[in-house]
Design a protein around this motif. Structure first.
Motif, short mmCIF file in Angstrom:
data_model
loop_
_atom_site.label_atom_id
_atom_site.label_comp_id
_atom_site.label_asym_id
_atom_site.label_seq_id
_atom_site.Cartn_x
_atom_site.Cartn_y
_atom_site.Cartn_z
N THR A 112 26.37 -1.44 -22.27
CA THR A 112 25.02 -0.91 -22.17
C THR A 112 24.17 -1.81 -21.30
O THR A 112 24.32 -3.04 -21.33
CB THR A 112 24.36 -0.76 -23.56
OG1 THR A 112 23.04 -0.23 -23.40
CG2 THR A 112 24.27 -2.09 -24.28
N ARG A 164 16.75 4.53 -25.78
CA ARG A 164 17.93 3.72 -25.52
C ARG A 164 18.30 2.89 -26.75
O ARG A 164 19.46 2.81 -27.15
CB ARG A 164 17.69 2.79 -24.33
CG ARG A 164 18.92 1.93 -24.01
CD ARG A 164 18.53 0.57 -23.51
NE ARG A 164 19.70 -0.31 -23.50
CZ ARG A 164 19.64 -1.61 -23.31
NH1 ARG A 164 18.48 -2.20 -23.12
NH2 ARG A 164 20.72 -2.35 -23.34
N SER A 191 20.06 -1.84 -19.22
CA SER A 191 18.79 -1.17 -18.97
C SER A 191 18.29 -1.48 -17.56
O SER A 191 18.20 -2.65 -17.18
CB SER A 191 17.75 -1.64 -20.00
OG SER A 191 16.49 -1.04 -19.76
N LYS A 248 20.37 2.99 -18.96
CA LYS A 248 19.02 3.55 -18.81
C LYS A 248 18.49 3.22 -17.43
O LYS A 248 18.49 2.06 -17.02
CB LYS A 248 18.07 2.97 -19.86
CG LYS A 248 16.69 3.64 -19.86
CD LYS A 248 15.67 2.86 -20.68
CE LYS A 248 15.03 1.78 -19.84
NZ LYS A 248 13.87 1.15 -20.51
#
Length: 207
Positions: free
Chosen positions: A32, A17, A34, A63
């Motif tokens: 973005t 990532r 996670s 992710k």
């Protein structure tokens, strides 16, 4: 471009990532995040806000750990889905056991630290790894990339994604540590795991 990483725990997903993020994060229309649906994380965004950003932003990188996605399927929202797993179920599980024991997930380990891991507890983690890997390998998507065992050398790993990334920037490689030196019963644990996993081989792509 919208990219989703779905990963087996301790497969190199944080590194992957970060590597991809470093290539496209200069774009202003970029989102973005996670592990947005991991209950152990304290994310401020709600599910509907996350879905909004995924749909509205031109460039997206999300992710997910495979265990996050029991009730959530986002694959139709992405241009590419990268499934990241490990060939060696023992090594993936041992890395997770070490991280859970030390509570250090990304940092280098103390060279003087020594751990002894109980196999009965380790077996519970092995079962989870096998179950999650089976689920990961059953994911179906027409723009799917499977990758096992990254080299952790960004100059070579970046070229795995030539179709996704139009240019390349240097990315700092993660530091690796020697599990054999860290875990005092490494070889005993590995042999016990091999015997245990032999009885589960129908669920494992690589043993």
């Amino acid at each position: 471009m919208k990219i989703q990483i779905i990963a087996l725990p301790r497969s190199g997903s944080a590194y992957l990532r970060g590597m991809i993020d470093s290539q496209i994060s200069s774009n202003t229309d970029y989102f973005t995040i996670s592990e947005p649906f991991n209950v152990s994380k304290n994310h401020k965004l709600k599910e509907d806000e996350i879905l909004y950003y995924i749909k509205e932003k031109k460039n997206v990188l999300v992710k997910n750990m495979i265990f996050e996605l029991d009730d959530v399927d986002l694959s139709n929202l992405f241009d590419y889905v990268i499934c990241l797993t490990r060939k060696d179920m023992f090594e993936a599980t041992l890395s997770r056991a070490i991280a859970l024991t030390t509570n250090k997930w990304n940092q280098p380990h103390d060279d003087n630290l020594k751990l002894t891991i109980d196999f009965l507890k380790f077996k519970i983690l092995l079962d989870e790894t096998v179950r999650w890997n089976k689920k990961l390998l059953n994911i179906k998507n027409n723009k799917l990339i499977f990758y096992e065992d990254l080299s952790f050398n960004s100059s070579s790993d970046l070229h795995l994604f030539d179709d996704l990334l139009t240019y390349k920037k240097p990315f700092e490689t993660f530091l690796l540590y020697d599990k054999q030196k860290l875990v005092t019963n490494y070889f005993e644990l590995k042999e016990q795991s091999r015997i245990y996993l032999d009885n589960k081989s129908e669920y494992i792509k690589y043993v």
